[in-house]
Design a protein around this motif. Sequence first.
Motif, PDB file in Angstrom:
ATOM      1  N   UNK A 127      25.653 -38.625  49.912  1.00 45.06           N
ATOM      2  CA  UNK A 127      24.383 -38.697  50.627  1.00 45.06           C
ATOM      3  C   UNK A 127      23.418 -37.725  49.956  1.00 45.06           C
ATOM      4  N   UNK A 128      22.517 -38.281  49.175  1.00 49.27           N
ATOM      5  CA  UNK A 128      21.615 -37.465  48.365  1.00 49.27           C
ATOM      6  C   UNK A 128      20.233 -37.530  48.969  1.00 49.27           C
ATOM      7  N   UNK A 129      19.567 -36.388  49.043  1.00 49.50           N
ATOM      8  CA  UNK A 129      18.243 -36.516  49.636  1.00 49.50           C
ATOM      9  C   UNK A 129      17.354 -37.333  48.709  1.00 49.50           C
ATOM     10  N   UNK A 130      16.497 -38.082  49.296  1.00 48.61           N
ATOM     11  CA  UNK A 130      15.698 -39.072  48.591  1.00 48.61           C
ATOM     12  C   UNK A 130      14.878 -38.450  47.462  1.00 48.61           C
ATOM     13  N   UNK A 131      14.376 -37.246  47.714  1.00 49.61           N
ATOM     14  CA  UNK A 131      13.446 -36.654  46.755  1.00 49.61           C
ATOM     15  C   UNK A 131      14.122 -36.286  45.432  1.00 49.61           C
ATOM     16  N   UNK A 132      15.448 -36.320  45.393  1.00 51.56           N
ATOM     17  CA  UNK A 132      16.154 -35.999  44.146  1.00 51.56           C
ATOM     18  C   UNK A 132      16.238 -37.248  43.261  1.00 51.56           C
ATOM     19  N   UNK A 133      15.079 -37.746  42.870  1.00 49.56           N
ATOM     20  CA  UNK A 133      15.060 -38.991  42.084  1.00 49.56           C
ATOM     21  C   UNK A 133      15.783 -38.811  40.755  1.00 49.56           C
ATOM     22  N   UNK A 134      15.448 -37.689  40.079  1.00 46.51           N
ATOM     23  CA  UNK A 134      16.055 -37.428  38.781  1.00 46.51           C
ATOM     24  C   UNK A 134      17.556 -37.233  38.932  1.00 46.51           C
ATOM     25  N   UNK A 135      17.912 -36.460  39.936  1.00 45.56           N
ATOM     26  CA  UNK A 135      19.325 -36.196  40.189  1.00 45.56           C
ATOM     27  C   UNK A 135      20.088 -37.495  40.428  1.00 45.56           C
ATOM     28  N   UNK A 136      19.464 -38.380  41.149  1.00 47.53           N
ATOM     29  CA  UNK A 136      20.145 -39.634  41.460  1.00 47.53           C
ATOM     30  C   UNK A 136      20.386 -40.452  40.192  1.00 47.53           C
ATOM     31  N   UNK A 137      19.354 -40.492  39.333  1.00 49.67           N
ATOM     32  CA  UNK A 137      19.513 -41.256  38.094  1.00 49.67           C
ATOM     33  C   UNK A 137      20.657 -40.681  37.251  1.00 49.67           C
ATOM     34  N   UNK A 138      20.662 -39.352  37.125  1.00 51.47           N
ATOM     35  CA  UNK A 138      21.693 -38.716  36.310  1.00 51.47           C
ATOM     36  C   UNK A 138      23.080 -38.931  36.906  1.00 51.47           C
ATOM     37  N   UNK A 139      23.128 -38.812  38.216  1.00 51.23           N
ATOM     38  CA  UNK A 139      24.418 -38.943  38.887  1.00 51.23           C
ATOM     39  C   UNK A 139      24.952 -40.369  38.754  1.00 51.23           C
ATOM     40  N   UNK A 140      24.072 -41.334  38.916  1.00 51.01           N
ATOM     41  CA  UNK A 140      24.535 -42.720  38.814  1.00 51.01           C
ATOM     42  C   UNK A 140      24.999 -43.037  37.400  1.00 51.01           C
ATOM     43  N   UNK A 141      24.277 -42.468  36.434  1.00 50.02           N
ATOM     44  CA  UNK A 141      24.697 -42.683  35.040  1.00 50.02           C
ATOM     45  C   UNK A 141      26.065 -42.037  34.814  1.00 50.02           C
ATOM     46  N   UNK A 142      26.245 -40.845  35.358  1.00 45.35           N
ATOM     47  CA  UNK A 142      27.516 -40.140  35.178  1.00 45.35           C
ATOM     48  C   UNK A 142      28.665 -40.933  35.808  1.00 45.35           C
ATOM     49  N   UNK A 143      28.394 -41.489  37.004  1.00 48.42           N
ATOM     50  CA  UNK A 143      29.450 -42.265  37.669  1.00 48.42           C
ATOM     51  C   UNK A 143      29.787 -43.498  36.834  1.00 48.42           C
ATOM     52  N   UNK A 144      28.752 -44.120  36.273  1.00 44.43           N
ATOM     53  CA  UNK A 144      28.995 -45.307  35.446  1.00 44.43           C
ATOM     54  C   UNK A 144      29.837 -44.938  34.230  1.00 44.43           C
ATOM     55  N   UNK A 145      29.520 -43.808  33.618  1.00 48.58           N
ATOM     56  CA  UNK A 145      30.311 -43.374  32.463  1.00 48.58           C
ATOM     57  C   UNK A 145      31.754 -43.096  32.875  1.00 48.58           C
ATOM     58  N   UNK A 146      31.904 -42.441  34.015  1.00 44.37           N
ATOM     59  CA  UNK A 146      33.254 -42.110  34.476  1.00 44.37           C
ATOM     60  C   UNK A 146      34.036 -43.376  34.809  1.00 44.37           C
ATOM     61  N   UNK A 147      33.318 -44.376  35.326  1.00 42.13           N
ATOM     62  CA  UNK A 147      33.993 -45.633  35.643  1.00 42.13           C
ATOM     63  C   UNK A 147      34.477 -46.284  34.348  1.00 42.13           C
ATOM     64  N   UNK A 148      33.590 -46.264  33.350  1.00 42.88           N
ATOM     65  CA  UNK A 148      33.921 -46.820  32.042  1.00 42.88           C
ATOM     66  C   UNK A 148      35.172 -46.153  31.468  1.00 42.88           C
ATOM     67  N   UNK A 149      35.249 -44.845  31.688  1.00 44.55           N
ATOM     68  CA  UNK A 149      36.364 -44.086  31.137  1.00 44.55           C
ATOM     69  C   UNK A 149      37.642 -44.270  31.955  1.00 44.55           C
ATOM     70  N   UNK A 150      37.512 -44.990  33.060  1.00 43.54           N
ATOM     71  CA  UNK A 150      38.700 -45.191  33.889  1.00 43.54           C
ATOM     72  C   UNK A 150      38.965 -44.043  34.851  1.00 43.54           C
ATOM     73  N   UNK A 151      37.920 -43.276  35.159  1.00 39.86           N
ATOM     74  CA  UNK A 151      38.103 -42.159  36.105  1.00 39.86           C
ATOM     75  C   UNK A 151      37.637 -42.525  37.507  1.00 39.86           C
ATOM     76  N   UNK A 152      36.881 -43.592  37.570  1.00 37.09           N
ATOM     77  CA  UNK A 152      36.387 -44.064  38.869  1.00 37.09           C
ATOM     78  C   UNK A 152      36.746 -45.536  38.939  1.00 37.09           C
ATOM     79  N   UNK A 153      37.169 -45.968  40.115  1.00 34.75           N
ATOM     80  CA  UNK A 153      37.565 -47.376  40.267  1.00 34.75           C
ATOM     81  C   UNK A 153      39.049 -47.449  40.599  1.00 34.75           C
ATOM     82  N   UNK A 154      39.672 -48.533  40.178  1.00 32.99           N
ATOM     83  CA  UNK A 154      41.102 -48.697  40.441  1.00 32.99           C
ATOM     84  C   UNK A 154      41.921 -47.823  39.479  1.00 32.99           C
ATOM     85  N   UNK A 155      43.093 -47.418  39.902  1.00 38.51           N
ATOM     86  CA  UNK A 155      44.062 -46.736  39.040  1.00 38.51           C
ATOM     87  C   UNK A 155      43.416 -45.686  38.137  1.00 38.51           C
ATOM     88  N   UNK A 156      42.782 -44.720  38.767  1.00 46.49           N
ATOM     89  CA  UNK A 156      42.056 -43.740  37.959  1.00 46.49           C
ATOM     90  C   UNK A 156      43.031 -42.856  37.193  1.00 46.49           C
TER      91      UNK A 156
END
Lengths: 421, 790, 153
Positions: A127-156
Motif C-alpha cells: 500500500x503505497x501512498x499515491x504521491x510516490x509516483x516515482x517510487x511506484x514506477x521504480x518499485x514496479x520495475x523492480x518487481x518485474x525484474x525479480x519476477x523475471x529472475x524467478x524471485x517473485x511468482x511460483x516456486x521462487x
Amino acid sequence: MTTEAAMPESVLLRWVRAEGMAEIEQYRRAGGYDAARRAATELTPDQVIEMVAASGLRGKGGAGFPAAQKWKFIPKAAPVKYVVVNGDEGEPGTFKDRTLIEGCPHLLVEGILIAAVTIGARKVYIYLRREFYRGRRLLEAAIAQAREAGYVGERIFGSDHAVEIVVHSGAGAYIAGEETALLESLEGRRAMPRQRPPFPAQAGLYQQPTLVQNVETLCHLPVIVGLGPDRYKELGPPALFSVSGAVARPGVYEAPLGVTLRSLIFEHAGGMRPGRRFKAAFPGGSSSVFLTEADLDVKMDPDSLRQAGTMLGSAAVIVMDDSADMVEVMARAVEFYRDESCGKCTPCREGTVWIAQIFERILHGRGRTEDLALLDSIAAGMTGTCFCPLGESVPPGLVASLRLFRDEYERRIAVGAVHVC
Amino acid sequence: MSAEARRALVTLVIDGREVTVPQGATVYQAARSTGIDIPIFCYHDRMPPLGACRMCLVEVQKMPKLQTACTLEASEGMVVSTTSPAVRAAQESILELLLINHPLDCPICDKGGECPLQDQTFRYGPGRSRFVEAKRDYAKPISLGPLLALDRERCILCWRCVRFGEIIAGDDALKGFVRGFTSEIGTPLGLPVESKFIGNTIAICPVGALTSRIYRFRARPWDNEPVASTCAHCGVGCSVWLDVRGGEILRARAREEPEVNDVWLCDLGFFGHGYVAAGDRLTTPLVRREGRLYEASWDEALGLVAERLRSARERGPGRVAFLGGRRLSNEDASAAGRFFRDVVGTPHLDHRVDAPPDGASLGVSWGLRSSLDELGRGDVFVLVGCDITEEYPVLWLRIKAAIDRGASLVIVHAGRLEIRRHARCELLDRHDRLAPLVSALAAAVSGAVGAGSGAAARDDLVGEGATGDDLAAAARVIASGERVHVLLGRLALDGPAGRDLLRSADGLTRRVNGTLHIARGRGNDFGAQRFGLLPGEGGMDAPGILRGAAAGALDLLYVAGSDPATAVTDGAAWESARGGVGFLVVHEAFLSATAQAADVVLPVLVLPEKDGTITNLEGRTLTLRAAVKGPGQARADREIFDLLTARMGVAHGHGTVARIEPVAEPTAARGGASPPLILVIADRLFTQGSMTGRCRGLTDLAGTAHCLVHPADAARTGVTDLGLVELATEHASVIVQARVSDATLPGQVLVHRGYDGVPVHALVRWSPAPVGVEIWPIAPPGAPPGGGTP
Amino acid sequence: MTERAREEIRRLAGLYEHRQSALLPALFVAQQEAGYLSPEVLESVAETLELPLTEVTSVASFYGLFYLEPVGRHVVHVCTNLSCMLNGCQRVLSRMQEVMGVRPGETTPDGRFSLRTAECLGACEEAPAVLVDEDRWAAVTPEEVEPLLDRYR
Ligand SMILES: Cc1cc2nc3c(=O)[nH]c(=O)nc-3n(C[C@H](O)[C@H](O)[C@H](O)COP(=O)(O)O)c2cc1C
Ligand code: SF4
Ligand code: FES
C-alpha cells in the motif's frame, strides 16, 4: 565531526546511496537477494523468526512493536495469509520509506520475500501512498525484474514457495497509514480504523491473518538475515532518522538506535542554519512531545524517549529554531489532525475542530486568557477517549506546548487584546 | 458458537455488583443484565458494536485507559466502574463535544421526548457550554426522497443508519460522505434514498436527524396512544404499534417480535396506513338503480342482497359464488365461509382471485412449510421466481442475516433482483424458459448429490444469463446445503409451464432433503386459505367461477376482501364474468373498479379498524387491534354476514351442484417459436393500488407505471430510457414509461401490476403460452407520463 | 467511460480476492480518463465493479486525491505541513496564487492549473516541496514559481 561519509558501517543507506540499485543486476552483484534465497531454500521459518527476534527489530512505522513477536501471532495453520506493506508514509516529517524505495526498491522486495516465505503468505500487497509516483514506477520495475529472475511468482528461488506482489495506491488520506484503516482502504472502503481485537495478525485483510509491516521494517530483514542478528545488533542496531525543518542539511540519516538528539541535529544534519539557535524539536513526528534545549542529550530510542515523556514514533525529527512561532506550529499541527481525522469517533472529530477554532481566534488576535485553560481541558477530554491514536496524537503536544511556550501564547493573546480595543 | 461455549459463563463485578454472563457478552450487556444503565449512542443491539461515539466509556481495574463498554468483552474477575470520577469526566466531555454542533432545537424536534441525546444530556451533560464559536449551520432539512428528511446539524454521526443499510438491509441506502468534521450522512448528490426499509433508520436514529416526512411535526410522542397490532400488507405479518391521536393513525412503528419481524418493518409497514383515513372511504351502502349507484340504508341494501341470495338459493344449489379473502381478517373469512357454505349453500368459494387457471398456484397450498425462525436457520436459500424484497421484504432481512452467518443464496429468476450482490449464484433466463432451467438445475443437483463432484450440465438447457458452468456451480452449492430452503414465487408458479416448474422444484428440494415454500399470497390470503375460502366439494376455483359467471351458470357473484376487476390476470375474464352474472355484491372500503360495477356495495371497515386475528405466511395467528373507528356506517365484513344470516334463514342442505362446462377455452399454446418479445407481469412492493395509492409518500415511491426493456431490445425498437412507450398485445395496449435496464433479459418486457391507472392485466388472457408483446416509443423522455387503455 | 477503461478496471479487480479492493485503483483509472469523477463516471465505475453507487461515491468522497469537481489540466500541490512551513512554503504558495490568480482549491479560468495545498508529501528534505501532476519539485523558491509553471502548458 562525524559526517555521513565517514560512517562506513552504514548498512541500510549503503544500498540507497550506491549507484544503480534500482537494477537487479547491480543489486545482485552487491549480494542482493542472497538473504531471501537463504530464507526460501535453506532456513526454516522458525530459524528466520529466531534471527529477527534476536536482532531486536522493532516496527519502524510508529508503534515500535517487536517484529518477531508479531510474526509469531500469525497462526501457522491458517490456509490463507497475507503480507501487507505499509508504504503510506504520511506522518509529517517522515520520508525514510520514500528514500528507501526510490534508492533501492530491491531491498524492499527482498525484505518482503523474507517475510512472506517465513509466515507462509502467497500474496503481498504494497500500500503505497499515491504521491510516490516515482517510487511506484521504480518499485514496479523492480518487481518485474525479480519476477523475471524467478524471485517473485511460483516456486521462487526454485523452492516450493509462491509469492505474488501487487502494488496498490492510496488516495490521499493520512489515516490510511494506521494499519486497520489501511486494511479497510485496501478492501476498497473508507479508511476508518477497525476495532481491535481482533488484531490484523488474527483477522486482517479479508478477515485472514495478515502481517502489516512498515517499509523500513522490511528493509532491515535482508540485512539481519545477511549479517546475522549479532552483527546487526553490534551496529547499533541501525535505524533511519528523517531530520527536517530548520537544520542546515535535512535528510535521512542512519545512526545507531540511541544516538543523541544533539548528534543527529548537530553532527548528521549539519546543525542549525547560520545565525540561528535551536529552540525545540519533535523527536517522533508532530504527535510526539517537543524536546527543548535541555533535552538535547536524550537518547533517540523508544525506551529512552518514553522515559523522557515523549516517543520515537517513526523517527521524524522536526527541528525548530528561534524564529519559529510555537503557537503557529501547534496550530498547524492541530489543523493537520482536524483535516485528516476520519470522523468516526466523537472526541477526535469534534475535539480537533474546536481546538483549531480556538487557535484560529488566538492567531487572529481574538484570543482570551481563559482559552488556555479551555485548550488544556479539551485536550484532557480527548485523552484516552479516542477510538484510535490519531485523535490521541493531539493532546500530548498541545499540553506540552501550553506548558513550555506559555509565554508565546500569552503574548499572542495580550497583543490581540490590544488590537481588539 | 458450540453448545459448550454457550454454557461457559464469566463473572465480573460492575459498580460493586457481581454479574454472571455468558462468555462473549460485552461489559455493556453485562451491565444491562443487572440493571445498570450505561449511556450509548452508536451501539444498537442488533448490530455488532462499533465503538465510535465513545459515550459508553467505563473504568476497568488494571486497564490503563478507559474502555468502551459496548466493545469490551466481559472477562472473569473484571472489576468495572461506570460512575468513577474519570468516567463521569469523560462522559461530560463527550456530551459537550457532541453538543457543540447540535442545534438544541428540542422544542421543535420530532424526537423530543424519545431522544437519547436529550435524555443523556439531562443525566450526564455539562451544565453549560464553553463553546463560543459559531455552530455548524446548514440549510434546513434536506429531503432524501418522499419519506425521509435529514437535519444534518442534528446528526451526531453515530453511523447507525449507515450500518443498518450495510448490515441489516444490505441495501447500502445511506452512507457517510467526505470525512472528519465535514462528514455527512446522506445519499450521493442528495438523490432520493433507495430502500424499502428506510423507516427503520428513522426509528434507530438516536436524535432527530432522520425524520419521517409523513409524520414530521404532526404530534409529540407523549400525545400518541400506541395500539399493538399487526401489519397486514404483504403476508409476513409484522408486529406494529399504531400510534393514534385524535382518531387517526399518525404513524406505525415496529413492535418487537423475535419470531416474525424482530424489531424491523419495511416501509409498507411504516407508511402503509394512510389509506385508512382517506377522504374517499365509502360510508354508506350503495344500491344500483337504473344503471347508477345510489346511497341506500343498510336495511334496504341488506334486504335486497338477502332477497337475491334467497332466490338464487331457491333456483338450485351452486347458483351463487364467492370471491375474495385477502383483505379479510380470520374472523371475517370464517364468517364468510360459514355463510356461503351453510346458509347460501354453495361450494363455489375461492380467495385465489389472482391465480390463472393453468398455472401451478391452484394446485398447492400457499405459504411457508416451516416457521420463519426455522427458515432463518437455513444454510442455502434458493429463490425461484421470487422477488423477495418486492414481495416479502422483512423475510429478506432474515435471509440476509443468515447469509452473514455463512449461508448461501442462489437466485433463479427472469431478471436481476436488487439483492443479487448478496447471491452466491445467479441463474437467469427468459420467463418462458424458467421451467426448463429449473428442470436442468434439478438434474444437475441430482448429479451433484449422486456423484459428489461436478454435475454434468447441458449448456443447451440454459440460456441468456446462465451457462452450464453457472448451473453446475449452483447445483454444487445447493447439494452442499444441509438445510436448504427453496422459495417458489408467483412469477414461477403462474408463468408458462408453471406446473412442470413446480414438479422440478419439488424434485430438487427432495433430493437435498430441503423445504419447498410456496411464496405466494398477500395480505390475509393465508387466513382465507385456512378458514375455508376455497372451493368445497364440486366447487369451482376462482377462474372457474369467473368462467361460470360468464357462461350464465351463476345468478349472483359475491365479492369481499378483493378487487377482482384489477386482480384477475385476464383482462377479459372479469368483464365477461360481470356481464354474465345477474347480480354482483361487493364489500368495499373504496369505490374500486369492482365496486363501480356492483349492484350493491356494502361499506366495510379495513383491518386497522377491527379487532381480530390474521394468519401470516407461516400459518401463525397474529392479533389485530382496532386502532381507530371506521368512517360513517362502515361495518366489519363478519357483521354483515351475521346480519345477512339473520335475514336469510338456514339453508335446506346442499343439493347436487350442477356441473359447469368451461366456456372460455384457454388460448391454445401457439407451437413453434415463441414470439420475439414476451410480456412478463411482476409484483412490486410500492404500487398505486386502492390502498397503497392512498398512502402519502408511498405513492411517490411507486411513481408512475413503467416497464423494463433490455438495452438490446430498446436499441432495436427505438425505445429510450424514461420515454413513453405503447405496449400492445393482441388484446389491448397501454401507455407506460420505459426504463431501459439490464435488470430484465433480452426478449422480454417486464411490467408491474398494482397500478390501478394502468390495468396491465387487460393486455393478457389466461394462456399457458407466453404472451407476445409489441413495443414502440410514442414520446421522448421528459414528456409527461400518463396511463391509458385502448 | 471507454471500454478500455472498463477492461482495465476488470483486470484490476482480478488482482484481489474481493473486487471492491479494486475500487480505489478503478477510480483513478476513471479519473485519469475523464479528468474528474462526475456522477456519470462514478456510476460507470459502480456498474463495472458491481458495487452500489452509494458505496462508490461515499468512498470516493473520503479521499483527498479523488476529484469530484472538474480540475485544471495540471494540478499543483504545495505542501504546507510543518517542515515546509518552517522552510517558507507560505511565500511559495502566495507567489503561486499571484501567478495563477486563484486561491487554493480553485482552478485558473483558462483551465490550465488547479492549485491545492497538500499535507506532508514525504519529501521534507526538499522543503518546500511542490507536486505538479506526478512530478515532485524540490526546495522551490518564490522566484522559481513562474519558470516552473511555465513548463506546464
Ligand atoms: C494515524 C496513524 C498513522 C500511521 N501512519 C503510518 C504510516 O504512514 N506508515 C507506517 O508504516 N505506519 C503508520 N502507522 C503505524 C501503523 O498503524 C502500524 O503500526 C505499522 O504499519 C506497523 O508496521 P511496523 O510494525 O513495521 O511499524 C500509523 C499509525 C497511526 C495511528
Ligand atoms: S443521521 Fe442519526 S442515525 Fe444517522 S449517523 Fe446521524 S445521528 Fe446517527
Ligand atoms: S455505544 Fe460504545 S462507543 Fe458508542
